[in-house]
Design a protein around this motif. Structure first.
Motif, mmCIF file in Angstrom:
data_model
loop_
_atom_site.group_PDB
_atom_site.id
_atom_site.type_symbol
_atom_site.label_atom_id
_atom_site.label_comp_id
_atom_site.label_asym_id
_atom_site.label_seq_id
_atom_site.Cartn_x
_atom_site.Cartn_y
_atom_site.Cartn_z
ATOM 1 N N TRP A 176 7.460 0.640 24.754
ATOM 2 C CA TRP A 176 6.732 -0.494 24.205
ATOM 3 C C TRP A 176 5.810 0.020 23.107
ATOM 4 C CZ3 TRP A 176 1.355 -0.468 24.815
ATOM 5 C CH2 TRP A 176 0.856 0.469 25.739
ATOM 6 N N ASN A 177 5.517 -0.802 22.100
ATOM 7 C CA ASN A 177 5.993 -2.162 21.992
ATOM 8 C C ASN A 177 6.846 -2.423 20.758
ATOM 9 O OD1 ASN A 177 3.852 -1.870 20.264
ATOM 10 N ND2 ASN A 177 2.592 -3.408 21.254
ATOM 11 N N GLU A 227 7.126 5.665 27.921
ATOM 12 C CA GLU A 227 5.937 5.943 27.108
ATOM 13 C C GLU A 227 5.953 7.329 26.457
ATOM 14 O OE1 GLU A 227 3.584 2.850 29.998
ATOM 15 O OE2 GLU A 227 3.722 4.972 30.487
ATOM 16 N N ARG A 279 4.929 8.669 20.681
ATOM 17 C CA ARG A 279 4.232 8.076 21.819
ATOM 18 C C ARG A 279 3.503 6.816 21.357
ATOM 19 N NH1 ARG A 279 -1.141 8.836 21.052
ATOM 20 N NH2 ARG A 279 -1.779 10.643 19.816
ATOM 21 N N PRO A 280 3.251 5.860 22.271
ATOM 22 C CA PRO A 280 2.435 4.703 21.896
ATOM 23 C C PRO A 280 1.063 5.155 21.384
ATOM 24 C CG PRO A 280 3.462 4.351 24.031
ATOM 25 C CD PRO A 280 3.712 5.785 23.663
ATOM 26 N N TYR A 281 0.552 4.458 20.402
ATOM 27 C CA TYR A 281 -0.697 4.852 19.734
ATOM 28 C C TYR A 281 -1.824 5.108 20.724
ATOM 29 C CZ TYR A 281 -5.117 4.285 17.230
ATOM 30 O OH TYR A 281 -6.387 4.465 16.764
ATOM 31 N N ASP A 282 -1.983 4.199 21.700
ATOM 32 C CA ASP A 282 -3.134 4.323 22.618
ATOM 33 C C ASP A 282 -2.942 5.395 23.691
ATOM 34 O OD1 ASP A 282 -1.838 1.872 22.088
ATOM 35 O OD2 ASP A 282 -3.431 0.721 23.006
ATOM 36 N N GLN A 339 9.802 5.581 23.748
ATOM 37 C CA GLN A 339 8.644 4.705 23.517
ATOM 38 C C GLN A 339 9.078 3.302 23.926
ATOM 39 O OE1 GLN A 339 7.179 2.308 20.138
ATOM 40 N NE2 GLN A 339 6.218 4.227 19.503
#
Length: 469
Positions: free
Chosen positions: A266-267, A294, A175-178, A264
């Motif tokens: 982005w990015n 995401e 997953r994106p870090y944030d 995932q």
């Protein structure tokens, strides 16, 4: 989509009329054939083709298991043998439809031949004792519309449960870090629901994209499809990468035996491929392989369930709840960068650039109008539920990406449910009304249905075959 196969086990009890039970079992068989429903019969088990004793029950169970039935239909052709029905249902572990044909008036001597409704009451209680969930279709005539509607709705429930129990999701990268919102408990999903993930790193996707470009044939066909279905506003080399990504994701899903993808989007993918994956996601979803953004695993599960509930009548779209309508207090913008299927668009979509990202590869289109179903499977702290409800498309301002303004009965109530959880800003939508199917499927999947409007009695009335008061 493979047809759903029902195990057909009509039942009787000895103290009521066996000839009448045989008559109604045969009438029910003919009705199922008329409706072109695929079912496994038990006419080879005994001379009557009915379920009423322990010895035959074991033979029926063995046959149904060998045939890999997806649901069990138990018409009570007279009172029925409730404990035999419950034992069979327990052993099969598939959705169960409980129904019986309506009884005639007593004859001139006051004799009743079947007492079907009374038997249904008994079987419902014994199924509960055996802790077997079941679907009840009200005691009606075979000629009533509610019979056909109820059986077909049950088939959709079976299709949904089957998809849930056979889910493996291709997880492309982390997953994106944030995005802590899209965290999931992989072990718990496997332990509780038998849902499997097939995680692969981003370089494996990149390698498959290169292989697709080298092979050329499937990529060329996909490019022609895109040109025929969209207004293309990106460069030819970018279009080739979009097409190759679609081919690559399909190949990887086939390789790992997956029925959905969570990517995932982005990015880091943009550093690898130079595009957004939205259009490739849209093309695959249109072909019945849902792709969500995401790395939202719960979102992928939702899309599988909603797609299965519709049984091929419509295509899902994966959306963000974003902003309130500027003028309508109960309306909201459903939007995403551009991953909605072409079949969802009101007009010919554009293949261009998404809002907030500079890379190409997003679909731009307003979704077609109509009534829709919105859903979200989610969980945290060991509890899982499915948010469910309807909405209707309404007019609203233009915005970028794939989008639709929708109105619900009470947006404040829905907003509170999403904020207070366990849900997030993602949902899956589909044109049409499959709320009743998803609601009923939840009992077989071990998930709590969570209606965002107070319509539970209306839904239950639909399932049992009547209109709500």
């Amino acid at each position: 989509m493979k047809p759903i196969k029902l195990g057909f086990a009509p039942t009787r009890r000895s103290i009521f009329s066996a000839p009448d039970a045989v008559k109604y079992a045969n009438l029910t068989r003919e009705k199922l054939k008329e409706l072109e429903i695929d079912f496994v019969d038990i006419t080879d088990i005994n001379d009557e083709g009915l379920l009423y004793n322990e010895q035959d029950m074991q033979k029926v169970a063995e046959k149904f298991k060998a045939e890999k039935i997806d649901g069990l239909f138990v018409p009570h052709c007279n009172f029925g043998t409730e404990y035999i029905v419950a034992k069979l249902a327990k052993e099969m572990n598939v959705p169960v439809l409980l129904w019986g044909p309506r009884d005639e008036r007593p004859d001139e001597a006051g004799i009743r031949l079947r007492d079907t409704q009374c038997g249904l009451f008994a079987t419902g209680k014994v199924l509960r004792r055996f802790q077997v969930p079941f679907t009840y279709l009200k005691n009606c005539r075979l000629s009533d519309d509610v019979f056909e509607q109820g059986v077909k709705r049950f088939l959709a429930v079976c299709n949904t449960v089957k998809a849930f129990r056979n889910t493996r999701i291709l997880q492309i990268s982390t997953r994106p870090y944030d995005f802590l919102t899209t965290m999931c408990n992989e072990g718990e999903l496997l332990e509780r629901f038998n849902i499997q993930l097939a995680p692969i790193p981003m370089p494996e996707l990149s390698a498959e994209v290169k292989a697709a470009k080298a092979e050329k044939n499937q990529v060329s066909k996909t490019i022609e499809l895109i040109k025929s279905k969209m207004e293309v506003k990106i460069e030819s080399n970018e279009l080739e990468t979009v097409a190759a990504l679609k081919v690559a994701m399909q190949a990887l899903a086939d390789k790992y035996g997956c029925n959905a993808i969570a990517i995932q989007c982005w990015n880091f993918l943009q550093n690898e491929l130079g595009i957004m994956p939205c259009a490739a996601n849209a093309l695959l979803t249109d072909e019945g392989l849902p792709v969500v953004c995401e790395t939202d695993i719960h979102g992928a599960i939702t899309s599988i369930l909603v797609e299965a509930a519709a049984v091929g009548t419509a295509t899902t779209f994966f959306a963000d709840w974003t902003v309130r309508h500027p003028d309508n207090e109960n309306a909201e913008l459903l939007q995403h960068c551009g991953p909605w299927p072409i079949s969802v668009a009101q007009n010919k979509p554009t293949l261009g650039y998404p809002l907030a990202f500079k890379h190409p590869g997003a679909v731009e289109a307003l979704a077609k109008p109509g009534k829709i179903t919105l859903a979200r499977f989610d969980g945290d702290n060991g509890e899982y539920s499915m948010l469910l409800g309807n909405a209707v498309a309404v007019n609203g301002p233009f915005t970028k990406g794939t989008y639709m303004w929708v109105e619900v009965d009470n947006l404040g109530r829905l907003e509170e449910k999403i904020v207070c959880g366990p849900y997030i800003h993602h949902c899956t939508g589909i044109h049409g009304d499959v709320v009743a199917v998803l609601y009923e499927a939840c009992k077989y999947m071990g998930i709590q249905p969570d209606l965002y409007d107070p319509i539970e009695e209306k839904i239950r009335a639909t399932i049992r075959g009547e209109k709500a008061e």
